[in-house]
Design an enzyme around this catalytic site. Structure first.
Site, PDB file in Angstrom:
ATOM      1  NE  ARG A  98      39.559   9.214  29.156  1.00 58.07           N
ATOM      2  CZ  ARG A  98      40.416   8.248  28.854  1.00 58.07           C
ATOM      3  NH1 ARG A  98      39.990   7.061  28.503  1.00 58.07           N
ATOM      4  NH2 ARG A  98      41.716   8.479  28.916  1.00 58.07           N
ATOM      5  CG  HIS A 125      45.026  11.927  26.503  1.00 60.73           C
ATOM      6  ND1 HIS A 125      44.821  12.182  27.848  1.00 60.73           N
ATOM      7  CD2 HIS A 125      45.000  10.560  26.377  1.00 60.73           C
ATOM      8  CE1 HIS A 125      44.692  11.031  28.493  1.00 60.73           C
ATOM      9  NE2 HIS A 125      44.786  10.045  27.623  1.00 60.73           N
ATOM     10  CG  ASP A 220      46.096   6.584  19.895  1.00 58.23           C
ATOM     11  OD1 ASP A 220      45.706   5.536  20.450  1.00 58.23           O
ATOM     12  OD2 ASP A 220      45.515   7.683  20.044  1.00 58.23           O
ATOM     13  CB  CYS A 260      48.483   6.694  24.577  1.00 59.46           C
ATOM     14  SG  CYS A 260      47.322   6.317  23.237  1.00 59.46           S
TER      15      CYS A 260
HETATM   16  N1  NVA Z   1      43.035   8.340  20.669  1.00 57.27           N
HETATM   17  C1  NVA Z   1      42.540   7.369  21.616  1.00 57.27           C
HETATM   18  C2  NVA Z   1      43.279   7.494  22.911  1.00 57.27           C
HETATM   19  C3  NVA Z   1      42.850   6.538  23.992  1.00 57.27           C
HETATM   20  C4  NVA Z   1      43.610   6.736  25.261  1.00 57.27           C
HETATM   21  C5  NVA Z   1      41.041   7.581  21.826  1.00 57.27           C
HETATM   22  O1  NVA Z   1      40.605   8.736  21.911  1.00 57.27           O
HETATM   23  O2  NVA Z   1      40.302   6.603  21.864  1.00 57.27           O
HETATM   24  N1   CP Z   2      46.072   6.095  27.632  1.00 61.14           N
HETATM   25  C1   CP Z   2      44.885   6.219  28.261  1.00 61.14           C
HETATM   26  O1   CP Z   2      44.375   7.328  28.454  1.00 61.14           O
HETATM   27  O2   CP Z   2      44.353   5.048  28.697  1.00 61.14           O
HETATM   28  P1   CP Z   2      42.878   4.836  29.264  1.00 61.14           P
HETATM   29  O3   CP Z   2      41.915   5.090  28.126  1.00 61.14           O
HETATM   30  O4   CP Z   2      42.870   3.411  29.724  1.00 61.14           O
HETATM   31  O5   CP Z   2      42.646   5.801  30.391  1.00 61.14           O
END
Ligand code: NVA
Ligand code: CP
Length: 302
Positions: A98, A125, A220, A260
């Site tokens: 990540r 993602h 989201d 998500c």
């Molecule tokens: N768009 C959000 C998704 C988190 C799973 C982020 O990048 O923070």
């Molecule tokens: N949806 C998602 O990726 O959740 P986390 O940020 O908790 O991994």
């Protein structure tokens, strides 16, 4: 075998991986297919679902996962990504990452001898999109001829949904305020997939148009990780795009609600919607593990 950095990397195998996920969820695969295998998990950002689902998923497949916070890795002190990739490749059978920058994950994959799986970057993602599609099939029966509307900005989650929806025969609309449209290259590729699969992509700031004939309403957070400096402006710009019962009433009566997670009740979604009967968000969260077990099997099984 390659790596999974984008939905486009599995363009021709999306259905195969989702079939595999269904079989894995139903317990229809051999025991411990990844026995003796190790997955390194690098996190440059927070996570609940991604970290847990990969860790538990590896364990259930007979292997193990090692959590590596980028703060503790030498990479966090400036060791080159290329050296990190080469060293990890000597120890483990797969790397999940990540990352803040998508280009860093591309560099990691370029120098790695083992598959690299993205668990979110600023661009995409893909594992989330696979879990989402598994959830949609479970609730709607099929993807073909259905329509998903993402309400929010062009971000990592909506970018991957824009790519995966046409590959599975779904129409997709994106209701987003002016200035928050998705990445141009993602839209171009999504339009190509839509043409190949005879589906429609619509990007509009008109919520009424975006929600016409919609089976899945998806949202989201307004402020993704890394966008914190824009939080105040975003809260103003996204206020008309809150998914509440009025907005849900524009979709089909039996539409499902997806997110998500993590969610902020009272911002992008109201509590009555996310905690209401149309919401499938916890099935969606659970499916992260089933979909990723399929990804791990696909990339790491001998
Ligand atoms: N768009 C959000 C998704 C988190 C799973 C982020 O990048 O923070
Ligand atoms: N949806 C998602 O990726 O959740 P986390 O940020 O908790 O991994």
């Amino acid at each position: 075998m390659g790596s999974l950095l984008s939905v486009s990397d599995i363009k021709d195998d999306v259905k195969y991986i989702l079939d595999l996920a269904e079989k894995i969820k139903a317990g229809e695969i051999e025991e411990k297919p990844l026995e003796g295998k190790t997955l390194a998990m690098i996190f440059q950002k927070s996570s609940t679902r991604t970290r847990l689902s990969f860790d538990v998923g590896m364990y259930q497949l007979g292997g193990r996962a090692i959590f590596l916070s980028s703060n503790d890795l030498q990479m966090g002190r400036g060791e080159p990504i290329s050296d990190t990739a080469k060293v990890l490749s000597r120890f483990v059978d797969g790397i999940m990452i990540r990352a803040i920058k998508h280009s860093d994950v591309e560099e990691l994959a370029e120098y790695s001898d083992v598959p690299v799986i993205s668990g979110l970057t600023d661009l995409e993602h893909p594992c989330q999109a696979l879990a989402d599609m598994l959830t949609i099939k479970e609730h709607l029966g099929d993807w073909k001829g259905k329509k998903i509307c993402f309400v929010g900005d062009g971000n990592n989650v909506s970018n991957s949904l824009l790519l995966i929806a046409p590959l599975l025969g779904m129409d997709m609309s994106l209701a987003c305020p002016k200035g928050y449209e998705p990445d141009e290259n993602i839209v171009k590729t999504a339009q190509e997939y839509a043409e190949e699969n005879d589906t429609q992509i619509t990007i509009t700031e008109d919520i009424g148009i975006a929600l016409e004939n919609v089976d899945v309403v998806y949202t989201d957070v307004w402020v993704s990780m890394g966008d914190e400096a824009e939080a105040k402006q975003r809260e103003i710009d996204f206020a008309p795009f809150q998914v509440n019962s009025d907005l849900m009433s524009l979709a089909n009566d039996d539409a499902i609600f997806m997110h998500c997670l993590p969610a902020i009740r009272g911002q992008e979604v109201t509590a009555d919607v996310i905690d209401g009967p149309q919401s499938v968000v916890f099935d969606e969260a659970e499916n992260r593990m089933h979909a990723q077990k399929a990804v791990l099997y696909y990339y790491m099984k001998d």
